[in-house]
Design a protein around this motif. Structure first.
Motif, short mmCIF file in Angstrom:
data_model
loop_
_atom_site.label_atom_id
_atom_site.label_comp_id
_atom_site.label_asym_id
_atom_site.label_seq_id
_atom_site.Cartn_x
_atom_site.Cartn_y
_atom_site.Cartn_z
N LEU A 14 0.87 -1.16 0.00
CA LEU A 14 0.00 0.00 0.00
C LEU A 14 0.91 1.22 0.00
CD1 LEU A 14 -2.96 0.92 0.16
CD2 LEU A 14 -2.66 1.06 2.62
N GLY A 15 1.02 1.89 -1.13
CA GLY A 15 1.97 3.00 -1.22
C GLY A 15 3.38 2.47 -1.07
N ILE A 49 -0.30 -0.67 7.67
CA ILE A 49 -1.34 -0.39 6.69
C ILE A 49 -2.43 0.49 7.31
CG2 ILE A 49 -3.10 -1.42 5.20
CD1 ILE A 49 -0.16 -1.83 4.27
N TYR A 50 -2.77 0.21 8.56
CA TYR A 50 -3.77 1.02 9.26
C TYR A 50 -3.33 2.48 9.32
CZ TYR A 50 -6.66 2.86 13.02
OH TYR A 50 -7.51 3.63 13.76
N ASP A 51 -2.05 2.71 9.67
CA ASP A 51 -1.53 4.08 9.74
C ASP A 51 -1.62 4.77 8.38
OD1 ASP A 51 -0.98 3.74 12.41
OD2 ASP A 51 1.17 3.38 12.12
N ASP A 52 -1.26 4.05 7.31
CA ASP A 52 -1.33 4.63 5.97
C ASP A 52 -2.77 4.96 5.57
OD1 ASP A 52 1.37 4.56 5.72
OD2 ASP A 52 1.44 3.00 4.21
N LEU A 53 -3.70 4.08 5.92
CA LEU A 53 -5.11 4.34 5.60
C LEU A 53 -5.65 5.52 6.40
CD1 LEU A 53 -6.50 0.70 5.28
CD2 LEU A 53 -6.05 2.35 3.44
N GLN A 54 -5.24 5.64 7.66
CA GLN A 54 -5.65 6.78 8.48
C GLN A 54 -5.15 8.09 7.87
OE1 GLN A 54 -8.26 5.56 10.46
NE2 GLN A 54 -7.52 7.24 11.68
N LEU A 55 -3.88 8.10 7.40
CA LEU A 55 -3.33 9.29 6.75
C LEU A 55 -4.11 9.63 5.48
CD1 LEU A 55 0.51 8.80 7.18
CD2 LEU A 55 -0.89 10.66 8.11
N GLU A 60 -7.52 13.19 2.79
CA GLU A 60 -8.46 13.07 1.67
C GLU A 60 -7.81 12.70 0.34
OE1 GLU A 60 -10.80 16.64 1.59
OE2 GLU A 60 -11.59 16.30 3.60
N TYR A 61 -7.04 11.63 0.37
CA TYR A 61 -6.50 11.10 -0.89
C TYR A 61 -6.73 9.59 -0.94
CZ TYR A 61 -2.29 9.39 1.51
OH TYR A 61 -1.42 8.72 2.34
N ALA A 62 -6.81 9.09 -2.15
CA ALA A 62 -7.04 7.65 -2.35
C ALA A 62 -5.70 6.92 -2.36
CB ALA A 62 -7.76 7.42 -3.67
#
Length: 105
Positions: A14-15, A49-55, A60-62
């Motif tokens: 993820l990223g 992954i949770y941290d990246d999704l929270q960011l 407000e980016y996909a």
């Protein structure tokens, strides 16, 4: 399905981060062969992954999912390089050898 482009398998990210702190990563390894396996790996309680999704939500980016081709690398060939912004600092081999003898326990 994008997974079909990798006949030997792939590792999802993820990223810039992979879910290497999740339980499934340790239980079955990072190699995936289907989209469902990738989804399971990415959603398996990984704090990274949770941290990246929270960011992503806060800013407000996909987020983007990347699939990297799976390569089986023998332990003797694995090494890591350490870089500074302007130069190569060092390299180290990661070789772990475990020898158990009778009566060791």
């Amino acid at each position: 399905e994008a997974a079909s482009k990798f006949p030997r398998g792939f590792v999802p990210r993820l990223g810039s981060r992979s879910p290497k702190d999740g339980w499934l990563w340790y239980k079955r390894g990072p190699r995936c062969t289907t989209g469902q396996e990738a989804f399971d790996l990415l959603t398996d309680a990984s704090e990274r992954i949770y941290d990246d999704l929270q960011l992503a939500i806060e800013n407000e980016y996909a987020p983007h999912i990347f699939l990297r081709q799976w390569y089986l690398i023998p332990a003797w060939a694995e090494f890591r390089c350490f870089m500074r912004p302007t130069f190569f600092r060092s390299a180290a081999a990661l070789i772990v050898e475990v020898v158990l003898t009778s009566g060791a326990f």
